[in-house]
Motif scaffolding. Sequence first.
Motif, PDB file in Angstrom:
ATOM      1  N   PRO A  87       0.749  -1.169  -0.040  1.00 31.91           N
ATOM      2  CA  PRO A  87      -0.159   0.097   0.042  1.00 31.91           C
ATOM      3  C   PRO A  87       0.716   1.265   0.030  1.00 31.91           C
ATOM      4  CG  PRO A  87      -1.063  -1.756   1.639  1.00 31.91           C
ATOM      5  CD  PRO A  87       0.540  -2.048   1.103  1.00 31.91           C
ATOM      6  N   GLU A  88       1.994   1.377   0.699  1.00 29.78           N
ATOM      7  CA  GLU A  88       3.003   2.530   0.743  1.00 29.78           C
ATOM      8  C   GLU A  88       3.635   2.773  -0.572  1.00 29.78           C
ATOM      9  OE1 GLU A  88       6.457   3.916   3.427  1.00 29.78           O
ATOM     10  OE2 GLU A  88       5.655   2.183   4.135  1.00 29.78           O
ATOM     11  N   LEU A  89       4.071   1.608  -0.924  1.00 30.79           N
ATOM     12  CA  LEU A  89       4.813   1.792  -2.419  1.00 30.79           C
ATOM     13  C   LEU A  89       3.710   2.303  -3.489  1.00 30.79           C
ATOM     14  CD1 LEU A  89       6.709  -1.516  -2.121  1.00 30.79           C
ATOM     15  CD2 LEU A  89       7.811   0.687  -2.120  1.00 30.79           C
ATOM     16  N   LEU A  90       2.553   1.693  -3.521  1.00 32.26           N
ATOM     17  CA  LEU A  90       1.836   1.776  -4.444  1.00 32.26           C
ATOM     18  C   LEU A  90       1.006   3.253  -4.372  1.00 32.26           C
ATOM     19  CD1 LEU A  90      -0.137   1.266  -7.060  1.00 32.26           C
ATOM     20  CD2 LEU A  90      -1.776   0.206  -5.161  1.00 32.26           C
ATOM     21  N   ALA A  91       1.004   3.793  -3.084  1.00 33.85           N
ATOM     22  CA  ALA A  91       0.502   5.222  -2.763  1.00 33.85           C
ATOM     23  C   ALA A  91       1.646   6.152  -3.318  1.00 33.85           C
ATOM     24  CB  ALA A  91       0.150   5.311  -1.214  1.00 33.85           C
ATOM     25  N   ASP A  92       2.896   5.805  -3.175  1.00 38.18           N
ATOM     26  CA  ASP A  92       3.959   6.791  -3.493  1.00 38.18           C
ATOM     27  C   ASP A  92       3.777   6.870  -4.924  1.00 38.18           C
ATOM     28  OD1 ASP A  92       4.505   7.270  -0.897  1.00 38.18           O
ATOM     29  OD2 ASP A  92       5.922   5.736  -0.864  1.00 38.18           O
ATOM     30  N   VAL A  93       3.893   5.742  -5.776  1.00 34.74           N
ATOM     31  CA  VAL A  93       4.006   5.826  -7.336  1.00 34.74           C
ATOM     32  C   VAL A  93       2.841   6.590  -7.633  1.00 34.74           C
ATOM     33  CG1 VAL A  93       4.281   4.454  -9.189  1.00 34.74           C
ATOM     34  CG2 VAL A  93       5.572   3.875  -7.327  1.00 34.74           C
ATOM     35  N   SER A  94       1.427   6.218  -7.070  1.00 37.02           N
ATOM     36  CA  SER A  94       0.331   6.951  -7.751  1.00 37.02           C
ATOM     37  C   SER A  94       0.461   8.207  -7.517  1.00 37.02           C
ATOM     38  CB  SER A  94      -0.875   6.098  -7.055  1.00 37.02           C
ATOM     39  OG  SER A  94      -0.968   4.931  -7.301  1.00 37.02           O
ATOM     40  N   ARG A  95       0.927   8.601  -6.479  1.00 38.18           N
ATOM     41  CA  ARG A  95       0.833  10.443  -6.205  1.00 38.18           C
ATOM     42  C   ARG A  95       1.895  10.720  -7.064  1.00 38.18           C
ATOM     43  NH1 ARG A  95      -0.631  13.767  -2.149  1.00 38.18           N
ATOM     44  NH2 ARG A  95       0.468  15.518  -2.028  1.00 38.18           N
ATOM     45  N   CYS A  96       3.063  10.068  -7.688  1.00 39.94           N
ATOM     46  CA  CYS A  96       3.766  10.695  -8.611  1.00 39.94           C
ATOM     47  C   CYS A  96       3.078  10.972  -9.870  1.00 39.94           C
ATOM     48  CB  CYS A  96       4.983   9.556  -8.818  1.00 39.94           C
ATOM     49  SG  CYS A  96       6.137   9.599  -7.657  1.00 39.94           S
ATOM     50  N   ASP A  97       2.166   9.711 -10.228  1.00 42.72           N
ATOM     51  CA  ASP A  97       1.595   9.915 -11.581  1.00 42.72           C
ATOM     52  C   ASP A  97       0.540  10.964 -11.448  1.00 42.72           C
ATOM     53  OD1 ASP A  97       2.576   7.877 -13.150  1.00 42.72           O
ATOM     54  OD2 ASP A  97       1.403   6.355 -12.342  1.00 42.72           O
ATOM     55  N   ALA A  98      -0.016  11.178 -10.546  1.00 43.95           N
ATOM     56  CA  ALA A  98      -1.183  12.156 -10.137  1.00 43.95           C
ATOM     57  C   ALA A  98      -0.371  13.584 -10.196  1.00 43.95           C
ATOM     58  CB  ALA A  98      -1.910  12.170  -8.737  1.00 43.95           C
ATOM     59  N   VAL A  99       0.508  13.649  -9.673  1.00 48.67           N
ATOM     60  CA  VAL A  99       1.274  15.121  -9.827  1.00 48.67           C
ATOM     61  C   VAL A  99       1.695  15.162 -11.047  1.00 48.67           C
ATOM     62  CG1 VAL A  99       3.478  16.330  -9.025  1.00 48.67           C
ATOM     63  CG2 VAL A  99       2.089  15.124  -7.130  1.00 48.67           C
ATOM     64  N   MET A 100       2.265  14.466 -11.667  1.00 49.34           N
ATOM     65  CA  MET A 100       2.741  14.567 -13.421  1.00 49.34           C
ATOM     66  C   MET A 100       1.644  14.815 -14.108  1.00 49.34           C
ATOM     67  SD  MET A 100       5.821  11.614 -13.790  1.00 49.34           S
ATOM     68  CE  MET A 100       4.971  10.509 -13.197  1.00 49.34           C
ATOM     69  N   ASP A 101       0.338  14.405 -13.884  1.00 45.49           N
ATOM     70  CA  ASP A 101      -0.889  14.920 -14.712  1.00 45.49           C
ATOM     71  C   ASP A 101      -1.056  16.434 -14.307  1.00 45.49           C
ATOM     72  OD1 ASP A 101      -1.336  12.413 -15.654  1.00 45.49           O
ATOM     73  OD2 ASP A 101      -3.140  11.958 -14.406  1.00 45.49           O
TER      74      ASP A 101
END
Length: 289
Positions: free
Chosen positions: A171-185
């Motif tokens: 959950p922690e790893l996925l949240a960090d990468v998903s936040r990266c994708d959200a920020v890049m959007d």
Amino acid sequence: MNEYRIPELAKKYVEHDMIITHTELPEFPDFRVRLLYTLLSEGKASAEHHELYALVVSLVQMGLDIHDHIDTDTAVLSQMRMRERQLNVLAGDYYSARFYHLLSQAGQVGMVRSLSDAICEINRQKMNLYILMRQQKLTAEEYMAACTELKSGLFAGFGTLLDEAHSLLWPELLADVSRCDAVMDELERVSEPLRFEGSWGYWYVLELGTEEERLKLLQHGREESYIKLLSRKYDLRGQLIRMLKQAVQQLQAAADKLGSDKLVDELTKLGERILRPFAAQAAVYNEMR
């Protein structure tokens, strides 16, 4: 670990002649898929199907993403615009449907059910977000958190397939990468005035801007010169780049807990790929080491 080739495998299903001619394809969710592929390939129970799972989840994600990009303007559309909208709907359905076929062929009926449940939950979360947006009841951080959760939704359930130690950190790893994708959007949207309305920058100004700025933004949310003025005043791009770097640092900190030099190295490279396009901007803001 076998060579990562999911984007190439996905092309067989994604690059349909009619779709690529008449629609704009969404970005391939490469970072989340790479993360999933990396962890699945190291698991005792998941290694056999790691490539299949990574492929089908990428197709479903692209199906959801292309639906999100459909123009919802209620004005009367030209025949061409109407055809484009219809093709976007059909393309999203096509991508989403492919995962049923691929998983059923492999006898993975349980995964079909798991992904179908995840799609339903994502659609429920989207509706809740849209309601809050229409009611103007969002802060910038609440918006970003909601986008991060939406991006992680399809991938979250795979944690049960990982080895126990990796499952706890998933959950922690996925949240960090998903936040990266959200920020890049959001980094893309802050540079495109026509997409600024409803973006992170939009909610940031509504939350922290002056009363005059808030009123004008509500009335002229797509005025290019005004959006650029607000972006410079509040350093929206700089804030997002700093946010991205922080998310990558958090990813690295979580990866260090995995207890595997191989996985740490893979996720370090993943973080570098995420930051690479923004290295020049990050240097300007004195954010790179």
